[in-house]
Write a protein that holds these residues in place. Structure first.
Motif, PDB file in Angstrom:
ATOM      1  N   UNK A 116      -7.887 124.718  36.474  1.00  0.00           N
ATOM      2  CA  UNK A 116      -8.197 123.561  35.645  1.00  0.00           C
ATOM      3  C   UNK A 116      -8.043 122.286  36.451  1.00  0.00           C
ATOM      4  N   UNK A 117      -8.604 121.223  35.921  1.00  0.00           N
ATOM      5  CA  UNK A 117      -8.508 119.937  36.598  1.00  0.00           C
ATOM      6  C   UNK A 117      -7.174 119.278  36.270  1.00  0.00           C
ATOM      7  N   UNK A 118      -6.244 119.399  37.175  1.00  0.00           N
ATOM      8  CA  UNK A 118      -4.944 118.779  36.980  1.00  0.00           C
ATOM      9  C   UNK A 118      -5.058 117.259  37.048  1.00  0.00           C
ATOM     10  N   UNK A 119      -4.236 116.591  36.260  1.00  0.00           N
ATOM     11  CA  UNK A 119      -4.092 115.146  36.381  1.00  0.00           C
ATOM     12  C   UNK A 119      -2.686 114.872  36.899  1.00  0.00           C
ATOM     13  N   UNK A 120      -2.635 114.187  38.021  1.00  0.00           N
ATOM     14  CA  UNK A 120      -1.368 113.955  38.716  1.00  0.00           C
ATOM     15  C   UNK A 120      -1.157 112.454  38.891  1.00  0.00           C
ATOM     16  N   UNK A 121       0.071 112.006  38.676  1.00  0.00           N
ATOM     17  CA  UNK A 121       0.417 110.604  38.883  1.00  0.00           C
ATOM     18  C   UNK A 121       1.580 110.506  39.871  1.00  0.00           C
ATOM     19  N   UNK A 122       1.406 109.684  40.895  1.00  0.00           N
ATOM     20  CA  UNK A 122       2.451 109.383  41.875  1.00  0.00           C
ATOM     21  C   UNK A 122       2.910 107.948  41.633  1.00  0.00           C
ATOM     22  N   UNK A 123       4.186 107.769  41.323  1.00  0.00           N
ATOM     23  CA  UNK A 123       4.717 106.440  41.003  1.00  0.00           C
ATOM     24  C   UNK A 123       5.524 105.911  42.186  1.00  0.00           C
ATOM     25  N   UNK A 124       5.130 104.728  42.674  1.00  0.00           N
ATOM     26  CA  UNK A 124       5.747 104.146  43.858  1.00  0.00           C
ATOM     27  C   UNK A 124       5.164 104.766  45.110  1.00  0.00           C
ATOM     28  N   UNK A 125       3.854 104.722  45.212  1.00  0.00           N
ATOM     29  CA  UNK A 125       3.141 105.531  46.212  1.00  0.00           C
ATOM     30  C   UNK A 125       3.310 105.062  47.651  1.00  0.00           C
ATOM     31  N   UNK A 126       3.543 103.766  47.878  1.00  0.00           N
ATOM     32  CA  UNK A 126       3.727 103.283  49.248  1.00  0.00           C
ATOM     33  C   UNK A 126       2.502 103.537  50.106  1.00  0.00           C
ATOM     34  N   UNK A 127       2.675 104.298  51.167  1.00  0.00           N
ATOM     35  CA  UNK A 127       1.570 104.630  52.067  1.00  0.00           C
ATOM     36  C   UNK A 127       0.560 105.566  51.428  1.00  0.00           C
ATOM     37  N   UNK A 128       0.912 106.118  50.257  1.00  0.00           N
ATOM     38  CA  UNK A 128       0.038 107.088  49.593  1.00  0.00           C
ATOM     39  C   UNK A 128       0.273 108.511  50.042  1.00  0.00           C
ATOM     40  N   UNK A 129       1.342 108.756  50.806  1.00  0.00           N
ATOM     41  CA  UNK A 129       1.501 110.069  51.438  1.00  0.00           C
ATOM     42  C   UNK A 129       1.589 111.212  50.429  1.00  0.00           C
ATOM     43  N   UNK A 130       2.305 111.007  49.321  1.00  0.00           N
ATOM     44  CA  UNK A 130       2.429 112.082  48.334  1.00  0.00           C
ATOM     45  C   UNK A 130       1.097 112.299  47.615  1.00  0.00           C
ATOM     46  N   UNK A 131       0.548 111.219  47.067  1.00  0.00           N
ATOM     47  CA  UNK A 131      -0.699 111.324  46.297  1.00  0.00           C
ATOM     48  C   UNK A 131      -1.830 111.903  47.131  1.00  0.00           C
ATOM     49  N   UNK A 132      -1.967 111.430  48.350  1.00  0.00           N
ATOM     50  CA  UNK A 132      -3.074 111.860  49.217  1.00  0.00           C
ATOM     51  C   UNK A 132      -2.886 113.312  49.652  1.00  0.00           C
ATOM     52  N   UNK A 133      -1.666 113.707  49.965  1.00  0.00           N
ATOM     53  CA  UNK A 133      -1.406 115.100  50.355  1.00  0.00           C
ATOM     54  C   UNK A 133      -1.701 116.053  49.200  1.00  0.00           C
ATOM     55  N   UNK A 134      -1.345 115.652  47.979  1.00  0.00           N
ATOM     56  CA  UNK A 134      -1.644 116.490  46.820  1.00  0.00           C
ATOM     57  C   UNK A 134      -3.148 116.543  46.559  1.00  0.00           C
ATOM     58  N   UNK A 135      -3.813 115.401  46.680  1.00  0.00           N
ATOM     59  CA  UNK A 135      -5.266 115.373  46.472  1.00  0.00           C
ATOM     60  C   UNK A 135      -5.982 116.232  47.508  1.00  0.00           C
TER      61      UNK A 135
END
Length: 286
Positions: A116-135
């Motif tokens: 399924x299409x997960x919806x993920x939120x990263x709070x306090x992303x900074x460089x984006x490392x968490x959000x981008x790695x998950x994406x």
């Protein structure tokens, strides 16, 4: 001057501040970035030389390292979870412990990420490392990332482009947010968590160079971000949605108590590679 001779001088100059192995690793990181040469190249071609102009550049870098400016800022980039990220004074340098947090999120979602299409939120992303790695690792996910700093978000947007992922970035102060306006399957955050009383434990190169906005909280309200994010998670996670935190190693017990009082389920505390309490996961009760 032969590069091998300069290497010896470079490492010797840095050893009062860094250990020899770290100083040597700096040398080869810079060598690859500035001259596209690896350790093996120097071993195979010991007579390679630096020009006078190159020595001037290296001496400038050496001087900045002696001032304990992080090498990642000097190179303008770092590696995180196998991906390349631009870093600068507007964002924290991603840590190995945070890679463990990303791995935990991914390992817990191996089955559903394909279905399924997960919806993920990263709070306090900074460089984006968490959000981008998950994406990058969950291509069908819709990933959102919030940060209070527009300068940090500018860097995160560049990193999303570098890594060819689509992340929706939002400039927002999470402490002033009452509702996230949509539901998410996963909320993850590595918020500021270092108390002022712990500043003496922070290395000089971090304390004097990395953004304090992303690091520190007041001693008397150390869980301020966690409380707020957990409250928002209660409103904006789907049933059985997952909440992940990177935490202050000294506040694992307090974090457990906080989430238990808020009626989260299946609360787990996990240690990092250094044996410190560093990550938490909780599910939203149905």
């Amino acid at each position: 001057m032969k590069i091998k001779e300069y290497r010896t001088q470079f490492i010797y100059a840095l050893t009062p501040i860094y250990d020899a192995d770290e100083a040597e690793s700096f040398f080869y990181l810079i060598l690859e970035e500035k001259k596209q040469l690896k350790r093996i190249d120097l071993a195979l071609h010991p007579d390679l030389v630096f020009s006078e102009e190159e020595i001037s550049v290296w001496n400038s870098i050496l001087e900045q390292l002696l001032q304990e400016i992080p090498i990642q800022y000097l190179l303008g980039k770092t590696s995180f979870y196998g991906l390349d990220f631009e870093v600068n004074e507007n964002v924290l340098i991603p840590r190995p412990e945070t890679e463990e947090l990303v791995e935990w999120v991914l390992s817990n979602n191996l089955i559903i990420q394909e279905s399924k299409n997960l919806k993920i939120l990263d709070i306090g992303t900074g460089s984006g490392c968490i959000a981008i790695s998950l994406a990058k690792n969950i291509p069908n996910a819709k990933v959102f990332a919030i940060d209070v700093s527009e300068n940090a978000l500018a860097t995160a947007r560049k990193n999303a482009a570098i890594n060819e992922v689509n992340v929706t970035f939002i400039n927002q102060n999470i402490l002033e947010t009452e509702d996230l306006k949509q539901e998410f399957d996963i909320i993850v955050s590595n918020p500021p968590y270092v108390r002022n009383l712990e500043k003496e434990e922070i290395k000089k190169n971090v304390l004097e160079n990395e953004p304090h906005l992303a690091l520190f909280v007041e001693d008397n309200d150390a869980l301020i971000f966690y409380k707020k994010i957990a409250e928002l998670a209660q409103k904006n996670l789907v049933p059985n949605g997952q909440l992940y935190f990177e935490i202050n190693q000294y506040l694992g017990k307090e974090m457990m108590e906080l989430l238990e009082k808020m009626d989260f389920a299946t609360i787990k505390l996990r240690k990092d590679i250094y044996g410190n309490d560093r990550m938490m996961k909780a599910d939203l009760s149905v």
